[in-house]
Design an enzyme around this catalytic site. Structure first.
Site, PDB file in Angstrom:
ATOM      1  N   HIS A  40       8.536 -33.863 -34.366  1.00  0.00           N
ATOM      2  CA  HIS A  40       8.853 -32.503 -33.951  1.00  0.00           C
ATOM      3  C   HIS A  40       7.565 -31.798 -33.543  1.00  0.00           C
ATOM      4  O   HIS A  40       6.576 -31.802 -34.284  1.00  0.00           O
ATOM      5  CB  HIS A  40       9.531 -31.735 -35.085  1.00  0.00           C
ATOM      6  N   LYS A  95      18.405 -20.653 -38.218  1.00  0.00           N
ATOM      7  CA  LYS A  95      18.409 -19.978 -36.917  1.00  0.00           C
ATOM      8  C   LYS A  95      19.758 -19.307 -36.650  1.00  0.00           C
ATOM      9  O   LYS A  95      19.826 -18.245 -36.044  1.00  0.00           O
ATOM     10  CB  LYS A  95      18.093 -20.985 -35.823  1.00  0.00           C
TER      11      LYS A  95
END
Length: 873
Positions: free
Chosen positions: A147, A538
């Protein structure tokens, strides 16, 4: 507020330990010398002007407008050089703090004492017998991911490591004046090189670059630190470690998504996955060969003092029959040293395995272990220290890493599988994407044939909505290879709030899939499920996501008990607090009772890899802390205490979760919010940093929507604005909804989950700077959104302090508090430089040439702020 800030910074400077102050000043002075030499005294003077101005601004002596005018007056190229100077400073300050941390760890490791959060402390608290029982099923499974949260180029990381080595030499005790002068000269030389090294990547990384970057952590740290952790546990369990058969068994298994995670990343292909596992194998076989050669060469005990066992004699004779020239040469070089001969022969076989010389190569790690244990058992009869010392470390390394180093896991989105199956069922020519899905499964089959099932069997399905998403992978495997389909452990990944709530039903549906039932029968009813922290945070906000994830763990634990399944939960935690990050050991202790059960699997992402595994002492400490927490969390006493607290505060948690989620969604789902976010942050420019091979968006949703935006750039962009919104937004509203300060304080004191939630939010709030954030929020032209964010910040900050009982943020965490307060003014300098670039790019009409230079300034400042805050996404 300003007076308090002055006092805090003054206190932080006063509290700085002498050794740390010495290193920061030394490195800062040398950097200043380099800047003056390369850019002239006038550049150094401008850097100093800005440095003094931002410190004075914190005292209320200089206004933000004055600093803005100063920054605007510089030519863009000069601003770029100043941003570069502050970025280099942060790299050096971070290095000085790392050295101080290592010194502190060594000072605490005193003879006869039990270090807090260590394996020895777990044994001390639970008892050797109980820990020995737990160790039988203990599993610690870190999974390295690519990532893109490591903002530093590998060249910069390497330069910093060289400076680190020279700083160690400079500070080594007992050195003479000439030696210190030479070390100082070398330090200056390396800092000069850091200044001259490009801090921005000239080209985008490809997935194999990311694989090779991760291999640096293995080569430099992981391979060597793992046996040290096992040795710590063995020493804690009983006296005599190194002279007896070990009581500690290997419990660490590494995994990797690097070269296997293709969710939204078209650059990761079947060919890349194949090459990734080959690179891993090359590194681990090289490491095993070198270690075996080193131990073999030093094992000079003669047959007189360490007689070989009959079994070892027979093995050497058989080896001589099969490979007479090689064994004869070894016997000539090592006369009457049978154990040395044997280990050097084993090293030659490992080398042949790496070269694919099938005549001499090992077929499996099990064959290598048998040969090593043959030597160990022979030595144990007359030379126990030689049997259970370095040779035992080598055996542990083979048991941990095998011939593949880390299990390569594949990940793909459920939508991609559904589309592929639709094509296949319809007949006709298959698209390139569907062919790639089938090729990936064939590569998994090849990896298993070459390295065994353990090397690659887990297939993670992103956004699993039902058991049909798991069945789809098995159906695709049949289409790819028919009856020769590889062994697959398909892992559902639950990321949204709804998916977390539905997760037990999905697992129940999986039990109806024939391939899942067959796999459970073959592996002792083991199953794995992955929980996504990033996307849930999120979607729901940090508070609601934390509490909903906990509820999901409770339900999944109950489901596993009901269906007699040994369920392992895989925690997809990010490095940043807004993506489920934070101290890993505290996260383990905050899990739902029964959900750990001696097993903990977690992602290690981006900058976290080098932060935790960049140095032996820090890596060992991190791994011991997590193992300590897993052992304690698996204790019935700790579990019962946590369960009682969770039950008592469940209504409180529900109120916090509901109210915080409502507040979070009211902001993030408001019309115009995505566009405003793009204006107030460097979101769209982050792709130019070329942090990794993966795009910022999956490409499966509406263009420019928050739904399609990955969690990493979401968190990274907010960190740059100094708002850090994903780490705290909504929590204040959630706390206010409870109404009882006493009840909130009780939950903070008694419930590990609630304690970790507030402490993590406090860390995120401490890295938020309201005054700087206001300037970013103004760029969006929506004062209503700006006001909403700042009011929630004020509310959250006030209530977090009231609940924790702190008079200031991080009051009980002196080291972190000192680091944040000392960095803040210097981060301010970079923020002002970044704001200049953003204003020009957002509101001006720069020429193409000027836009390019402004983008360079923006990206350099992004790099520097990431280094200053010590987190990206």
């Amino acid at each position: 507020m300003i007076d308090q800030g002055i006092q805090r910074r003054s206190a932080a400077v006063t509290e700085m330990p002498d050794e740390l102050r010495h290193d920061v000043r030394l490195l800062g002075k040398l950097l200043g010398q380099v800047i003056a030499e390369q850019g002239g005294e006038d550049l150094l003077a401008d850097v100093e002007r800005l440095r003094k101005a931002v410190i004075a601004a914190r005292r209320g002596e200089v206004s933000a407008d004055e600093i803005t005018a100063m920054v605007e007056a510089w030519e863009i190229d000069r601003a770029v050089q100043i941003a570069r100077a502050f970025t280099c400073y942060f790299h050096l300050a971070n290095l000085a703090e790392e050295h101080y941390r290592i010194r502190t760890l060594r000072e605490r490791d005193t003879e006869g004492g039990v270090q807090r959060e260590s394996l020895a402390q777990a044994v001390h608290e639970l008892g050797a017998d109980r820990v020995a029982e737990l160790v039988e099923s203990l599993e610690l499974h870190p999974v390295l991911t690519a990532h893109p949260t490591e903002a530093r180029r590998r060249a910069v990381v390497t330069a910093i490591q060289r400076i680190s080595g020279q700083l160690t030499e400079y500070n080594a005790p007992g050195r003479g004046a000439s030696e210190r002068a030479e070390s100082r000269r070398r330090l200056l030389e390396e800092i000069d090189l850091l200044w001259r090294t490009a801090h921005l990547r000239p080209s985008k990384l490809d997935p194999l670059d990311e694989v090779r970057t991760a291999m640096a952590a293995f080569d430099e740290t992981l391979f060597r630190v793992v046996p040290q952790v096992y040795r710590s546990l063995d020493a804690a369990l009983a006296d005599g470690t190194g002279t007896r058969a070990p009581l500690a068994r290997p419990f660490i298994r590494y995994g990797s998504w690097i070269g296997g995670d293709r969710d939204g990343n078209p650059n990761v292909t079947a060919k890349v996955t194949r090459e990734a596992v080959q690179i891993q194998a090359e590194h681990v076989l090289t490491a095993l060969e070198n270690a075996t050669t080193r131990i073999g060469r030093t094992l000079t005990a003669t047959a007189q003092f360490a007689p070989p066992s009959p079994e070892l004699k027979g093995a050497i004779a058989a080896a001589e029959d099969a490979h007479p020239e090689l064994v004869s040469e070894l016997a000539t070089r090592s006369p009457r040293e049978p154990h040395r001969q044997w280990l050097l022969f084993v090293a030659a076989r490992i080398a042949a395995t790496r070269r694919r010389d099938l005549d001499l190569a090992y077929l499996s790690p099990g064959d290598l272990l048998a040969d090593l244990r043959l030597a160990q058992e022979s030595l144990a009869r007359h030379a126990a220290r030689q049997a259970y010392g370095e040779l035992q470390h080598l055996i542990w390394q083979v048991e941990t890493f095998g011939f593949h180093l880390a299990e390569l896991e594949v990940r793909q989105h459920s939508q991609v599988h559904a589309a592929a199956l639709e094509e296949i069922r319809a007949g006709g020519e298959l698209s390139e994407r569907t062919e790639e899905v089938l090729s990936t499964i064939r590569v998994i089959g090849w990896i298993q044939e070459r390295f065994g099932v353990r090397a690659c069997s887990r297939y993670v399905v992103s956004f699993t909505r039902g058991a049909h998403d798991v069945a789809a992978v098995h159906e695709l495997a049949e289409h790819a290879l028919g009856s020769r389909a590889p062994v697959l452990d398909v892992v559902p990944l639950f990321e949204s709030g709804q998916d977390l709530a539905n997760s037990p039903d999905v697992l129940s549906g999986m039990l109806d899939i024939p391939q899942v039932r067959d796999r459970l029968a073959a592996n002792g009813r083991r199953m794995e499920v992955m929980l996504g922290y990033s996307d849930s945070a999120k979607e729901l906000g940090p508070a609601a996501a934390t509490l909903r994830l906990y509820e999901a763990q409770e339900r999944l634990t109950a489901w596993a008990a009901e269906h007699d399944v040994r369920l392992r939960m895989f925690h997809g935690r990010g490095g940043a607090l807004g993506r489920g990050g934070g101290p890993a050991n505290r996260a383990v202790l905050a899990q739902a009772p029964g959900s750990v059960a001696g097993r903990f699997k977690v992602t290690e992402q981006g900058e976290v890899i080098f932060a935790r595994y960049g140095h032996m002492a820090i890596a060992r400490r991190h791994m011991e802390q997590v193992a300590n927490a897993v052992l304690l969390a698996s204790s019935p006493v700790v579990g019962a205490r946590t369960a009682a607290a969770a039950e008592r505060f469940r209504p409180l948690a529900e109120r916090v979760a509901t109210a915080s989620e409502a507040a979070y969604r009211a902001l993030t789902e408001a019309p115009g919010f995505p566009e405003w976010f793009g204006l107030v942050s460097p979101l769209e420019e982050l792709g130019s940093l070329r942090l990794g091979s993966r795009p910022a968006r999956r490409g499966l949703g509406a263009p420019r929507s928050l739904d399609d935006l990955r969690a990493i750039p979401w968190v990274f962009a907010w960190a740059q604005t100094r708002v850090n919104l994903p780490g705290w937004y909504g929590l204040g509203t959630g706390l206010a909804a409870v109404g009882s300060l006493d009840e909130l304080r009780a939950a903070y004191q008694e419930w590990p989950l609630f304690n970790a939630l507030l402490d993590n939010a406090e860390m995120s709030l401490a890295k938020t700077d309201r005054s700087i954030a206001e300037h970013y929020l103004e760029l969006g032209g929506r004062p209503d959104f700006a006001r909403q964010v700042l009011e929630e910040y004020d509310l959250t900050r006030r209530l977090v302090l009231e609940v924790t009982g702190h008079t200031r943020l991080l009051e009980n965490r002196k080291v972190l508090s000192r680091a944040v307060q000392l960095r803040d003014p210097y981060v301010d300098a970079l923020s002002h430089l970044q704001l200049r670039a953003l204003r020009a790019l957002r509101t001006g009409a720069p020429s193409e040439h000027e836009r390019e230079r402004l983008s360079t300034l923006l990206l350099l400042s992004v790099n520097g702020v990431a280094a200053g805050l010590q987190n990206t996404g």
